[in-house]
Design a protein around this motif. Structure first.
Motif, PDB file in Angstrom:
ATOM      1  N   ARG A 141      -2.212 -15.306  16.546  1.00  0.00           N
ATOM      2  CA  ARG A 141      -2.368 -13.870  16.526  1.00  0.00           C
ATOM      3  C   ARG A 141      -1.276 -12.866  16.879  1.00  0.00           C
ATOM      4  NH1 ARG A 141      -7.964 -15.652  17.887  1.00  0.00           N
ATOM      5  NH2 ARG A 141      -7.311 -15.866  19.986  1.00  0.00           N
ATOM      6  N   GLY A 142      -0.555 -13.612  18.061  1.00  0.00           N
ATOM      7  CA  GLY A 142       0.402 -12.745  18.564  1.00  0.00           C
ATOM      8  C   GLY A 142       1.641 -12.543  17.591  1.00  0.00           C
ATOM      9  N   GLN A 143       1.904 -13.827  16.855  1.00  0.00           N
ATOM     10  CA  GLN A 143       2.938 -13.830  15.898  1.00  0.00           C
ATOM     11  C   GLN A 143       2.376 -13.008  14.720  1.00  0.00           C
ATOM     12  OE1 GLN A 143       3.486 -18.034  14.674  1.00  0.00           O
ATOM     13  NE2 GLN A 143       4.817 -18.425  16.612  1.00  0.00           N
ATOM     14  N   LEU A 144       1.073 -12.901  14.501  1.00  0.00           N
ATOM     15  CA  LEU A 144       0.488 -12.163  13.275  1.00  0.00           C
ATOM     16  C   LEU A 144       0.699 -10.743  13.673  1.00  0.00           C
ATOM     17  CD1 LEU A 144      -0.689 -12.094  10.703  1.00  0.00           C
ATOM     18  CD2 LEU A 144      -3.010 -12.136  11.560  1.00  0.00           C
ATOM     19  N   LYS A 145       0.288 -10.379  14.900  1.00  0.00           N
ATOM     20  CA  LYS A 145       0.559  -8.898  15.062  1.00  0.00           C
ATOM     21  C   LYS A 145       2.168  -8.445  15.255  1.00  0.00           C
ATOM     22  CE  LYS A 145      -3.671  -8.695  18.251  1.00  0.00           C
ATOM     23  NZ  LYS A 145      -3.769  -8.410  19.828  1.00  0.00           N
ATOM     24  N   GLN A 146       2.895  -9.535  15.910  1.00  0.00           N
ATOM     25  CA  GLN A 146       4.300  -9.224  15.752  1.00  0.00           C
ATOM     26  C   GLN A 146       4.840  -8.894  14.323  1.00  0.00           C
ATOM     27  OE1 GLN A 146       6.310  -8.589  18.294  1.00  0.00           O
ATOM     28  NE2 GLN A 146       7.999  -8.554  17.071  1.00  0.00           N
ATOM     29  N   MET A 147       4.300  -9.887  13.479  1.00  0.00           N
ATOM     30  CA  MET A 147       4.777  -9.807  11.931  1.00  0.00           C
ATOM     31  C   MET A 147       4.119  -8.493  11.455  1.00  0.00           C
ATOM     32  SD  MET A 147       4.079 -13.842  10.636  1.00  0.00           S
ATOM     33  CE  MET A 147       4.290 -13.153   9.110  1.00  0.00           C
ATOM     34  N   ARG A 148       2.950  -8.131  11.842  1.00  0.00           N
ATOM     35  CA  ARG A 148       2.342  -6.889  11.143  1.00  0.00           C
ATOM     36  C   ARG A 148       3.260  -5.789  11.932  1.00  0.00           C
ATOM     37  NH1 ARG A 148      -3.974  -7.820  11.671  1.00  0.00           N
ATOM     38  NH2 ARG A 148      -4.147  -9.316   9.801  1.00  0.00           N
ATOM     39  N   ARG A 149       3.503  -5.900  13.343  1.00  0.00           N
ATOM     40  CA  ARG A 149       4.335  -4.693  13.771  1.00  0.00           C
ATOM     41  C   ARG A 149       5.578  -4.810  13.064  1.00  0.00           C
ATOM     42  NH1 ARG A 149       2.980  -5.920  18.267  1.00  0.00           N
ATOM     43  NH2 ARG A 149       4.709  -7.127  19.092  1.00  0.00           N
ATOM     44  N   GLN A 150       6.127  -5.931  13.077  1.00  0.00           N
ATOM     45  CA  GLN A 150       7.604  -5.972  12.528  1.00  0.00           C
ATOM     46  C   GLN A 150       7.541  -5.341  10.922  1.00  0.00           C
ATOM     47  OE1 GLN A 150       9.366  -9.664  12.626  1.00  0.00           O
ATOM     48  NE2 GLN A 150      11.406  -9.104  11.676  1.00  0.00           N
ATOM     49  N   GLN A 151       6.427  -5.834  10.273  1.00  0.00           N
ATOM     50  CA  GLN A 151       6.512  -5.352   8.690  1.00  0.00           C
ATOM     51  C   GLN A 151       6.034  -3.892   8.714  1.00  0.00           C
ATOM     52  OE1 GLN A 151       3.014  -7.169   6.778  1.00  0.00           O
ATOM     53  NE2 GLN A 151       3.810  -6.542   4.877  1.00  0.00           N
ATOM     54  N   GLN A 152       5.243  -3.711   9.635  1.00  0.00           N
ATOM     55  CA  GLN A 152       5.053  -2.097   9.897  1.00  0.00           C
ATOM     56  C   GLN A 152       6.495  -1.262  10.227  1.00  0.00           C
ATOM     57  OE1 GLN A 152       2.241  -0.376   8.854  1.00  0.00           O
ATOM     58  NE2 GLN A 152       2.968   1.419   9.347  1.00  0.00           N
ATOM     59  N   GLU A 182       9.333  -2.367   9.640  1.00  0.00           N
ATOM     60  CA  GLU A 182      10.072  -2.588   8.149  1.00  0.00           C
ATOM     61  C   GLU A 182       9.866  -1.334   7.326  1.00  0.00           C
ATOM     62  OE1 GLU A 182      10.001  -6.423   7.089  1.00  0.00           O
ATOM     63  OE2 GLU A 182      11.297  -7.316   8.596  1.00  0.00           O
ATOM     64  N   ILE A 183       8.497  -1.315   7.106  1.00  0.00           N
ATOM     65  CA  ILE A 183       7.963  -0.309   6.261  1.00  0.00           C
ATOM     66  C   ILE A 183       8.242   1.119   6.542  1.00  0.00           C
ATOM     67  CG2 ILE A 183       5.696   0.734   5.221  1.00  0.00           C
ATOM     68  CD1 ILE A 183       4.638  -2.173   5.486  1.00  0.00           C
ATOM     69  N   GLU A 184       8.267   1.442   8.073  1.00  0.00           N
ATOM     70  CA  GLU A 184       8.404   2.736   8.488  1.00  0.00           C
ATOM     71  C   GLU A 184       9.906   2.922   8.369  1.00  0.00           C
ATOM     72  OE1 GLU A 184       6.510   5.090   9.376  1.00  0.00           O
ATOM     73  OE2 GLU A 184       4.791   3.972   9.202  1.00  0.00           O
ATOM     74  N   ASP A 185      10.822   1.825   8.822  1.00  0.00           N
ATOM     75  CA  ASP A 185      12.385   1.903   8.334  1.00  0.00           C
ATOM     76  C   ASP A 185      12.511   1.934   6.947  1.00  0.00           C
ATOM     77  OD1 ASP A 185      14.935   1.565   9.613  1.00  0.00           O
ATOM     78  OD2 ASP A 185      15.053  -0.256   8.382  1.00  0.00           O
ATOM     79  N   MET A 186      12.072   1.210   6.146  1.00  0.00           N
ATOM     80  CA  MET A 186      11.958   1.505   4.689  1.00  0.00           C
ATOM     81  C   MET A 186      11.883   2.918   4.287  1.00  0.00           C
ATOM     82  SD  MET A 186      10.778  -0.641   1.557  1.00  0.00           S
ATOM     83  CE  MET A 186      11.581  -2.273   2.185  1.00  0.00           C
TER      84      MET A 186
END
Length: 216
Positions: free
Chosen positions: A75-86, A88-92
């Motif tokens: 869950r932490g990794q998933l949250k981290q991945m989601r946060r990282q993905q978000q 990355e999306i925001e950065d994109m």
């Protein structure tokens, strides 16, 4: 879990979770050490049921704890991945917005450059048009001045020719008048001479008549 413990006691194999292909094998050192060092108490008919059940309970707790840790970790990794993905999306999005703004800035600069070039070209055309107009007017003035000078020269030449013609005509008229006067003078001279001869004849005739009268 109680059914799994009964299955162990009854000699039935435990049901393991389905293994997904192409997954990384995970090792649990504490579980491995527990199983390796686990010692079951023996009884008359084999292992003691209560001891086996207790060991299974301990093992189950260890699995449950590890599974919870893995779930929390996942869950932490998933949250981290989601946060990282978000992120990355925001950065994109930010990069795309920056690129779009940069592209719009480039387009605006290019438009301004084109407008400046168009204005410069228009100004150059106006300048060239003004220069051409000024040059045409200057050439027209030069041509007019040349034409006026030629007209003036032609007029003066014509006046000179007229004056020369008048002089020539006057000379010819004077010559003709002189010739006519000379002719009249010659005629008068001839008439005068003829009158003198007639007068002499008249005098001779008069003298002759006088002599004849005297003789009678």
């Amino acid at each position: 879990m109680e059914e799994q413990s009964k299955a162990i006691v009854e000699g039935k194999p435990l049901e393991y979770p389905e293994i997904v292909q192409d997954t990384v094998e995970v090792e649990f050192p504490e579980i491995t050490d527990f199983v390796r060092n686990m010692k079951l108490k023996s009884g008359i008919f084999g292992f003691q049921k209560e001891d086996v059940y207790e060991k299974m309970q301990q093992l189950n707790k260890m699995y449950q704890s590890r599974a919870q840790q893995m779930r929390d970790q996942n869950r932490g990794q998933l949250k981290q991945m989601r946060r990282q993905q978000q992120e990355e999306i925001e950065d994109m999005k930010a990069r795309l917005a920056a690129e779009r703004a940069q592209e719009q800035q480039k387009l605006a600069e290019e438009r301004e450059k084109q407008e400046a070039e168009r204005a410069e070209l228009q100004a150059q055309m106006e300048k060239e048009r003004a220069e051409l107009k000024e040059q045409a007017e200057k050439e027209q003035r030069v041509l007019k001045e040349k034409f006026d000078a030629e007209q003036k020269e032609a007029y003066e030449k014509m006046q000179e020719q007229i004056a020369a013609a008048r002089v020539e005509i006057r000379r010819e008229m004077q010559a003709q008048m002189q010739e006519k006067a000379d002719q009249q003078k010659r005629e008068l001279t001839m008439i005068s001479e003829e009158l003198e001869r007639l007068n002499e004849r008249f005098l001779l005739l008069k003298t002759r008549i006088g002599e004849l009268v005297e003789q009678e």
